[in-house]
Design a protein around this motif. Structure first.
Motif, PDB file in Angstrom:
ATOM      1  N   ASP A  52       0.850  -1.194   0.000  1.00  0.00           N
ATOM      2  CA  ASP A  52       0.000   0.000   0.000  1.00  0.00           C
ATOM      3  C   ASP A  52       0.890   1.251   0.000  1.00  0.00           C
ATOM      4  N   VAL A  53       0.473   2.255  -0.731  1.00  0.00           N
ATOM      5  CA  VAL A  53       1.161   3.551  -0.692  1.00  0.00           C
ATOM      6  C   VAL A  53       0.422   4.445   0.297  1.00  0.00           C
ATOM      7  N   ALA A  73      -3.925   6.834  -9.278  1.00  0.00           N
ATOM      8  CA  ALA A  73      -2.633   6.245  -9.601  1.00  0.00           C
ATOM      9  C   ALA A  73      -1.585   6.937  -8.744  1.00  0.00           C
ATOM     10  N   PHE A  74      -0.469   6.251  -8.568  1.00  0.00           N
ATOM     11  CA  PHE A  74       0.673   6.873  -7.926  1.00  0.00           C
ATOM     12  C   PHE A  74       1.851   6.674  -8.868  1.00  0.00           C
ATOM     13  N   GLN A  75       2.503   7.776  -9.199  1.00  0.00           N
ATOM     14  CA  GLN A  75       3.558   7.713 -10.210  1.00  0.00           C
ATOM     15  C   GLN A  75       4.859   8.236  -9.643  1.00  0.00           C
ATOM     16  N   ALA A  76       5.951   7.531  -9.903  1.00  0.00           N
ATOM     17  CA  ALA A  76       7.275   8.019  -9.507  1.00  0.00           C
ATOM     18  C   ALA A  76       8.212   7.850 -10.694  1.00  0.00           C
ATOM     19  N   ASP A  77       9.206   8.694 -10.770  1.00  0.00           N
ATOM     20  CA  ASP A  77      10.172   8.559 -11.859  1.00  0.00           C
ATOM     21  C   ASP A  77      11.492   9.200 -11.461  1.00  0.00           C
ATOM     22  N   GLN A  78      12.494   8.965 -12.264  1.00  0.00           N
ATOM     23  CA  GLN A  78      13.785   9.624 -12.109  1.00  0.00           C
ATOM     24  C   GLN A  78      14.375   9.728 -13.513  1.00  0.00           C
ATOM     25  N   VAL A  79      14.789  10.926 -13.878  1.00  0.00           N
ATOM     26  CA  VAL A  79      15.268  11.162 -15.231  1.00  0.00           C
ATOM     27  C   VAL A  79      16.636  11.827 -15.176  1.00  0.00           C
ATOM     28  N   ASP A  80      17.554  11.352 -16.003  1.00  0.00           N
ATOM     29  CA  ASP A  80      18.827  12.038 -16.191  1.00  0.00           C
ATOM     30  C   ASP A  80      18.716  12.826 -17.493  1.00  0.00           C
ATOM     31  N   ARG A  94      -6.952   1.935  -5.564  1.00  0.00           N
ATOM     32  CA  ARG A  94      -8.090   2.623  -4.992  1.00  0.00           C
ATOM     33  C   ARG A  94      -7.613   3.370  -3.750  1.00  0.00           C
ATOM     34  N   ALA A  95      -8.007   4.637  -3.637  1.00  0.00           N
ATOM     35  CA  ALA A  95      -7.612   5.439  -2.481  1.00  0.00           C
ATOM     36  C   ALA A  95      -8.675   5.337  -1.406  1.00  0.00           C
ATOM     37  N   GLU A  96      -8.196   5.136  -0.185  1.00  0.00           N
ATOM     38  CA  GLU A  96      -9.089   5.124   0.986  1.00  0.00           C
ATOM     39  C   GLU A  96      -8.534   6.102   1.990  1.00  0.00           C
ATOM     40  N   PHE A  97      -9.406   6.737   2.711  1.00  0.00           N
ATOM     41  CA  PHE A  97      -8.942   7.551   3.820  1.00  0.00           C
ATOM     42  C   PHE A  97      -8.841   6.640   5.033  1.00  0.00           C
ATOM     43  N   ASP A  98      -7.695   6.709   5.680  1.00  0.00           N
ATOM     44  CA  ASP A  98      -7.366   5.777   6.744  1.00  0.00           C
ATOM     45  C   ASP A  98      -7.301   6.581   8.043  1.00  0.00           C
ATOM     46  N   TYR A  99      -8.196   6.284   8.914  1.00  0.00           N
ATOM     47  CA  TYR A  99      -8.219   7.056  10.158  1.00  0.00           C
ATOM     48  C   TYR A  99      -7.408   6.381  11.251  1.00  0.00           C
ATOM     49  N   ILE A 120      -3.397   3.956  -0.564  1.00  0.00           N
ATOM     50  CA  ILE A 120      -3.731   3.456  -1.903  1.00  0.00           C
ATOM     51  C   ILE A 120      -3.513   1.956  -1.914  1.00  0.00           C
ATOM     52  N   ARG A 121      -4.603   1.231  -2.128  1.00  0.00           N
ATOM     53  CA  ARG A 121      -4.503  -0.234  -2.239  1.00  0.00           C
ATOM     54  C   ARG A 121      -4.307  -0.573  -3.708  1.00  0.00           C
ATOM     55  N   PRO A 122      -3.150  -1.143  -4.040  1.00  0.00           N
ATOM     56  CA  PRO A 122      -2.807  -1.307  -5.459  1.00  0.00           C
ATOM     57  C   PRO A 122      -3.600  -2.401  -6.151  1.00  0.00           C
ATOM     58  N   THR A 123      -3.909  -2.166  -7.409  1.00  0.00           N
ATOM     59  CA  THR A 123      -4.503  -3.204  -8.258  1.00  0.00           C
ATOM     60  C   THR A 123      -3.536  -3.602  -9.378  1.00  0.00           C
TER      61      THR A 123
END
Lengths: 132, 132
Positions: A52-53, A73-80, A94-99, A120-123
């Motif tokens: 989970d993110v 979605a959750f996106q990460a990158d690294q570019v030179d 899917r995003a959930e609010f977690d209390y 975020i629970r990944p699919t």
């Protein structure tokens, strides 16, 4: 008619394990969702809790108002930019609010309270690498 | 219940002129759209033509299949993970496929033809800076 610069860099798909490694090592990424004003991306620092993110936000900001129980979605990158090389990973879920904020402490960078924990629970996860 | 780390960094809105300067200086960003599989972001190198964002892709990839004549965003950012500082800019607009490739030459990084020129006509731009 201009001729595009010829390119010699190969774009390869990443294995799922590589995607998780890169996402775990990344300190920030972008939460991506479809809001009332259209497609939106916001840079946030994140942490993984298993697969989970997790990220923190304010309940009254755009994330707090727009992403609960929705497809994100959750996106990460690294570019030179000199070598024209890098990687990118896209996690969908899917995003959930977690209390239950006790799950994993997520560091807060900006001042002010960020009482909302978004999970975020990944699919699916996929990624690509552009070789130098 | 864990207590989030206190943060002292101030988050400020950027002026429109600052947003354009940062977007002009950025070499890459993310095309953001809502595709059939949900919200999507793809890292691309780009160039500005006036205030339009231009990028190249292949006609048969997900950009080529999913973004013509649709509402998209273009996002760029830069983060210093040690200082916990940085900026992000989000441009919103409409993507068009531009078959007049002579407008502005956009460099192609990956090998293979990228015959499709995507032009984003902006409708809004905003940005934020996290001060160290």
């Amino acid at each position: 008619m201009t001729v595009p610069t010829p390119a010699t860099h190969r774009l390869v798909e990443l294995l799922e394990a590589e995607c998780w490694d890169l996402l775990t090592g990344a300190v920030t990424g972008r939460l991506v969702w479809n809001g009332p004003d259209g497609p939106t991306a916001m840079t946030v620092n994140h942490q993984l809790d298993g697969h989970d993110v997790l990220l923190r936000s304010t309940p009254y900001g755009s994330i707090g108002r727009e992403v609960d129980d929705s497809s994100v979605a959750f996106q990460a990158d690294q570019v030179d930019p000199v070598e024209h090389a890098g990687w990118s990973v896209l996690l969908r879920g899917r995003a959930e609010f977690d209390y239950d904020a006790s799950a994993v402490p997520v560091e807060v960078w900006p001042e002010g309270r960020r009482s909302l924990l978004v999970r975020i629970r990944p699919t699916s996860i996929s990624g690509r690498r552009l070789l130098p």
